[in-house]
Each structure stands twice: as structure tokens, then as C-alpha cells.
Design a protein around this motif. Structure first.
Motif: not given
Lengths: 480, 186
Positions: B100-105
Motif C-alpha cells: 500500500l505504501g508503494q501504491f501511494f508513492l
């Protein structure tokens, strides 16, 4: 923190006990003056008056409060973010979800009410929702949830009513005493004359000094509870900066809160009746000065636990005592700080950062030195500064100026100006052994590497070695 | 003499019993709070699993070139919702957090998506859910610490042994990234 709530209850109970004692003494003495031998009934009357008033305000208090402040209850669909943030803080504090109210007012402010966590409520103004970002809102709500978890609303109400009762009874006594001339009962009971005289003096002293003492006790209690709510708020969010910057924004705001008056004032996160520019600690204020609260929150180096807050509290106020009892401090866990949330910075912040960037550039050209304080503030030091230490205007830390770096800059400047050799740097601590540096002070320290490159260590530097940027040597840092 | 002695004995006995009841209730309260905190974590984890398909669906139209990222989020989500046991679950959940963190980046590069009202609402919900998981874990661990302290410490340890109170485990979900302490150096 659960032990702390208990210790907290004990402290407040003690304060309340003293105030109740004062009230009882007052009732007793006055009754003895007017009707010798009936002191106990006077005592009972005084305490009953207090109990009645307290019960009334405790059971009807939050409704009256909501009514006078024109608050309306909101649902999840009305304000999803507010709802989420309150839910988060309810989880963090382990309390049931309070009812959520919004007050239509431009002034950013918030309060909590309710005598038990089960029927508590949180109210915020629409101005607060508009002006704060998510992290700041979370800080404010955490502060309010801490009030609820600590049962502050109840204590503040009971104590407030107690003060009111003391004032009321003293006033009645003083007026009737003055109007009746004070001498009417001298002949009523000859045998009890001297005892009556003693009670007369006692009643007079108590009714003159009593209200003052009761008020001071009340304000002290209220202020301590504000600090405690800040401490718990920081612990709940694990992000003291959120509350600090919210307090800063709220205090800088000039919009007045129309619905507040002196009775409801202690309930709010900051005093809604603040006078502009009043920053000094005042014995008669219900809230600690905001600047002090912000300073403490920003001085919580490296953690969000109660220990960190207590330490910062002592550092900022220069107090020898503890805000939080040591037993609690030992049993509470260390709490790590969390990062800022991923939410977008609001437009105002983005614009401000842009302006700051341009300012920085201009100042760099003008040979200002930048110094990062451990609280996160960037200190800008003009080239003319001669002091070796500088107080951070945000958190009040003493920062050592990197003298070596300043001297190097000065040297570079004079070289550019073509005036020949640069002035030799002031007495900087030489590196004992070039690959090993013994750090003696906690503040800023500078030393020279073997390649003559100047290395500055910030107060926040905690590793045991560093690498010279110029020659890539690894230098061991020994903390002494 | 004997009556006085027996009266004192009785008083001591009553005191001990009342004290023991207090200790026992304390233990029960902590055990219930641990249970309650655990169910709170569970609720939030489920909520996150429910939100993710919506998020992926909304984002699909905008981030066509980021199939890889979207797929990894969906995969991590499916893995997490099907996980058995605490150890497997915490492993899968931390993977999901990472995805999810990757996605929001990645989303930072798509202004159109970031302006989508639906997406913004979902993002707020997910941010809040992540926070709630964090806070619920924090509260759970606090309660577990309290319970374990009481089970180990005298005198409540006697009662804990008698009534079979068991120590609970801390809930660690921290991903490798979260655990890493940032090195501060200027």
C-alpha cells in the motif's frame, strides 16, 4: 498510563479535599458566630449546597454547555475525517467513542464534556476543521480524549462549583456582617463570649481569604490538567508536533469565539477569552501559556512517552518536581515517534514553504549560516553574530554555534573580497587524534579532520562514527 | 482474651479476602481488555481488506502503466485475508502495508487520480484504518503488558496461578522498513 490516571485521581482528590475542608470550615465558623453551638449544622448546610449544585451541573452540565455554544451533532457522512480522527483517538485511549459535535464559528477551538467516558462528547468549531490539517486535528482530538480518559471534566466541574460555593457563602456572610454592624450579638451569650469572638475572627478571615485560596487552588488544578492532557495526547498520537503546531495555529488566530463565556472557558483546548499578547504565566489563568505548552511539546526529544513529556516539562519550566508521579514513569513503556501522515500538505503550508525556500536562497547569498535545532527549526545566523550560544526561539534549547564553520565561512568571504589571508578560526577544539574525536558537550561541536575539512556535529547526532565528506576518512566519535 | 484474639483473626481474614477479591477483579479486567483490544485490531484489519478492492477499482482507470503495483496490492490483500494463525497473519499484513505504501508513492505521479473525489475519500478511509490498526496495536500491547506484569508480580501471581490466567503475547506487525531507525546526521 493507567496507573497515572489513578495517581491523578489521588492528587485531584487531595486538592478537592482541601477545598471542601475550607468550605466546611467556613460554614462551621459562620454558624458559630450567629448561632453558637450549631456549627455542625452550618457545616452540613455548606456541604449540602455544594453537593446540590455539583449534582445539578454534572447531570445537566453538558446539555447546558452544548445549548449555550450552539453545537450540533454530526454523523459520519457530514464530516468523515473528523469522525475517523475521533475514532482513532478513542481506540488509542481505549475509551468508548464519544458523541461528536460541531460549533459554527470561525474561531478554531475544541472542548470535551461529560462526567463519564460512556456519555462523553467532543465538540470542535468549524473554523478548527477548516484551518488544521489531519495531523493537527488529531493532536487536538487526542488532547480532548485525554481529558475524557482522565475524567477531567468531572473534576473541573466539581472544583468549579466548590469555588462558587465558597465565594457565595463568603459574600453572604460579609454583607450581612457589615449591614448588621457586627456587634448585635455580643450580649446574647456571655459565657461563650470569648469562643464566639474567636469564631468571629475565624469566619472573617476565612470569608476574606477563602475565596482567594479556593480560586488559586482551582486554577492550579486546571493548569496541571491541561499539561497532563497534552502529555497523554502526545502519547496517544505518538506525534507531539501535531498538537504543537495546532496550538500555534489556534493561538495565532484572531477570530473570536462568540459562544464562549468565563464559565465555559476552562473546558476549551485553549482559553477562548484570551487577551492578545498575554503570554506570561499567571496565577489566575485556567490554561498554561500556550507558548510554554508548545515549547514543551517540541522539546520532547526522540519519543512520545510520558517520560519524554515529563523531562521536557522540567526542562522548559525549570521545575525540580515531576508533573507525573515517578512510579508511573517507571512502569510506562517507551513510545516511539511516528512519521508524518502521508496526507497532502494544505495549500497555505505549501506556499509558505515556497516563500521560505526563496528566503533561504537570498540569505545564503548574504552568507547567513543555517543551523538545524533538534526541535526541527532552522536557525538563520547572520554573519555578524559573535555569541557562542544561541537560544532557539521555538523550543528554548541552547544551541552552540559551529564556530569553526563560521570562521571558515568568514575566511572564504575575505578571500573572495581579496583582502588576503582569512582570519584564523577561533579556539576550536582540535581533534585529539585525527581519526578519533572525543565529544565533550551535548550541543553543537565542530572539529577538523586531518584533511582540514571542518565537521560539525549537531546535538541530535548519536552515531559512533562519521565519515569526512572530503577525504572519506571514517572518524570515530567518542561521547564522554 | 480469646474473643479479642479471634476477633483480630477474623478482621485479618476479612481483609485478606477483600484484598484477594480486588486483585482477582483486576486480573479479570485486564484479561477482558486484552480480548477487547484484540477484537478491535481484528475489526480494523477486516475493514482494510474490504476497502482495498474499491481502491484498486477506482485507481485502475488512471494508472494503466502501473499494473505491477496494483497487482501486488491485490495479491497481498488476498494473502492477508486468507491467512491462518497469528504469525502468518502478521507476516501477510506487514506485506500488505508495504504494498500500500508503494501504491501511494506511485499515485503521487497521477494528479488526475489525486483529484478524484472518490479516490480521496478512499484514501482518507485507508489512512484512518492504517492509523486505527496502529493505535489498536499500541493499546493492545499496553494491556498485555499490564496483564503480564500482574501475572508475574507478587501477590497477584498467586491468584493468577490459582485461577489459571495465562500470559498473552505482544502483537508485532512492524515491517522491516518500520523497524529501521533513521540515522540522524547533519
Amino acid at each position: 498510563m493507567w496507573e497515572q490516571i489513578r495517581a491523578n485521581k489521588r492528587n485531584s482528590f487531595l486538592l478537592l479535599f482541601f477545598m471542601a475542608l475550607l468550605l466546611a470550615g467556613l460554614g462551621y465558623a459562620i454558624a458559630e458566630v450567629y448561632a453558637p453551638g450549631h456549627g455542625v449544622s452550618g457545616l452540613v448546610i455548606a456541604l449540602t449546597l455544594w453537593a446540590l449544585l455539583a449534582l445539578m451541573s454534572l447531570f445537566g452540565g453538558s446539555n447546558i454547555l452544548l445549548l449555550v455554544s450552539h453545537a450540533r451533532q454530526v454523523s459520519r457522512t457530514d464530516a468523515p475525517q473528523l469522525f475517523n480522527v475521533v475514532e482513532e483517538m478513542a481506540i488509542a485511549s481505549g475509551q468508548p467513542l464519544p458523541k461528536i459535535y460541531v460549533i459554527d464559528s470561525e474561531a478554531p477551538n475544541a472542548f470535551a464534556a461529560g462526567r463519564k467516558p460512556e456519555n462523553s462528547l467532543v465538540a470542535v468549531t468549524s473554523g478548527l476543521l477548516k484551518k488544521l490539517n489531519r495531523d493537527e486535528l488529531q493532536g487536538v482530538i487526542a488532547h480532548e480524549m485525554a481529558h475524557i480518559a482522565n475524567r477531567d471534566v468531572m473534576y473541573v466541574t466539581i472544583a468549579g462549583i466548590l469555588v462558587g460555593s465558597v465565594v457565595l457563602i463568603s459574600q453572604i456572610f460579609l454583607r450581612t456582617f457589615i449591614f448588621s454592624g457586627g456587634g448585635g450579638r455580643r450580649s446574647s451569650n456571655k459565657s461563650g463570649g470569648s469562643a464566639q469572638g474567636v469564631f468571629l475572627i475565624l469566619a472573617l478571615v476565612l470569608s476574606i481569604l477563602g475565596p482567594i485560596f479556593a480560586r488559586l487552588l482551582y486554577f492550579a488544578l486546571s493548569r496541571e490538567r491541561e499539561y497532563l492532557a497534552d502529555a497523554n495526547g502526545a502519547q496517544f498520537t505518538r506525534y507531539p508536533e501535531g498538537l504543537a503546531s495546532a496550538l500555534e495555529k489556534i493561538s495565532n488566530d484572531t477570530a473570536p469565539l462568540e459562544a464562549a463565556n468565563s464559565v465555559t472557558a476552562p473546558m476549551y483546548i485553549i482559553n477562548p477569552l484570551k487577551k492578545a499578547g498575554r503570554a506570561a504565566q499567571n496565577l489566575s489563568s485556567t490554561h498554561p501559556p500556550i507558548q510554554t505548552r508548545i515549547r514543551i511539546l517540541r522539546s520532547m526529544a526522540g519519543g512520545a512517552s510520558l517520560q519524554n513529556y515529563n523531562q521536557a516539562w522540567r526542562q522548559v519550566l525549570g521545575d525540580k518536581g515531576n508533573l507525573i508521579p515517578p512510579g508511573t514513569l517507571n512502569s510506562s513503556q517507551p513510545v516511539d515517534l511516528r512519521k508524518t501522515s502521508t496526507m497532502e500538505p494544505d495549500q497555505a503550508t505549501a506556499r509558505r514553504q515556497q516563500v521560505q525556500g526563496v528566503n533561504d536562497l537570498v540569505e545564503k547569498i548574504n552568507r547567513y549560516t543555517f543551523l538545524a535545532c533538534a526541535c526541527g527549526l532552522k536557525l538563520k545566523i547572520p554573519p555578524a553574530v559573535k555569541e557562542k550560544q544561541l537560544t532557539c526561539p521555538r523550543c528554548g534549547r541552547l544551541n552552540e554555534l559551529p564556530v569553526a564553520e563560521l570562521a571558515a565561512l568568514g575566511a572564504m568571504a575575505s578571500k573572495l573580497g581579496g583582502t588576503g589571508k582569512g582570519t584564523p578560526g577561533p579556539d576550536r577544539p582540535p581533534a585529539e587524534d585525527s581519526l578519533r574525536f572525543v565529544r565533550k558537550e551535548k550541543g553543537w561541536t565542530s572539529f577538523q579532520c586531518r584533511c582540514n575539512n571542518t565537521i560539525s556535529l549537531s546535538p541530535a547526532f548519536s552515531a559512533d562514527k562519521t565519515t569526512c565528506r572530503k577525504c572519506k576518512r571514517t572518524i570515530e566519535i567518542v561521547n564522554s | 482474651m480469646t474473643t479479642a484474639f479471634s476477633l483480630i483473626l477474623l478482621a485479618v481474614l476479612v481483609f485478606v479476602v477483600v484484598f484477594a477479591i480486588g486483585l482477582y477483579n483486576n486480573l479479570v479486567r485486564f484479561r477482558n481488555q486484552v480480548k477487547n483490544a484484540w477484537s478491535q485490531i481484528d475489526v480494523q484489519l477486516k475493514r482494510r481488506h474490504d476497502l482495498i478492492p474499491n481502491l484498486v477499482e477506482t485507481a485502475k482507470g488512471y494508472v494503466k502503466h502501473e499494473r505491477e503495483t496494483l497487482d501486488s496490492v491485490t495479491r497481498a490483500r488476498n494473502l492477508a485475508s486468507g491467512a491462518q494463525g497469528a504469525a502468518q497473519a502478521s507476516e501477510a499484513e506487514s506485506q500488505l502495508s508495504g504494498a500500500l505504501g508503494q501504491f501511494f508513492l506511485v499515485v503521487e505521479n497521477y494528479p488526475d487520480l489525486k483529484a478524484n473525489q472518490n479516490f480521496l475519500a478512499l484514501q482518507e478511509e485507508l489512512t484512518s484504518t492504517e492509523n486505527k490498526i496502529g493505535f489498536a496495536r499500541q493499546f493492545y500491547n499496553d494491556q498485555v503488558l499490564g496483564l503480564n506484569n500482574r501475572i508475574q508480580m507478587f501477590p497477584s501471581s498467586i491468584l493468577a496461578g490459582m485461577f489459571n490466567f495465562r500470559e498473552e503475547e505482544f502483537f508485532e506487525i512492524e515491517s522491516a522498513v518500520e523497524r529501521e531507525t533513521p540515522e540522524v546526521k547533519f
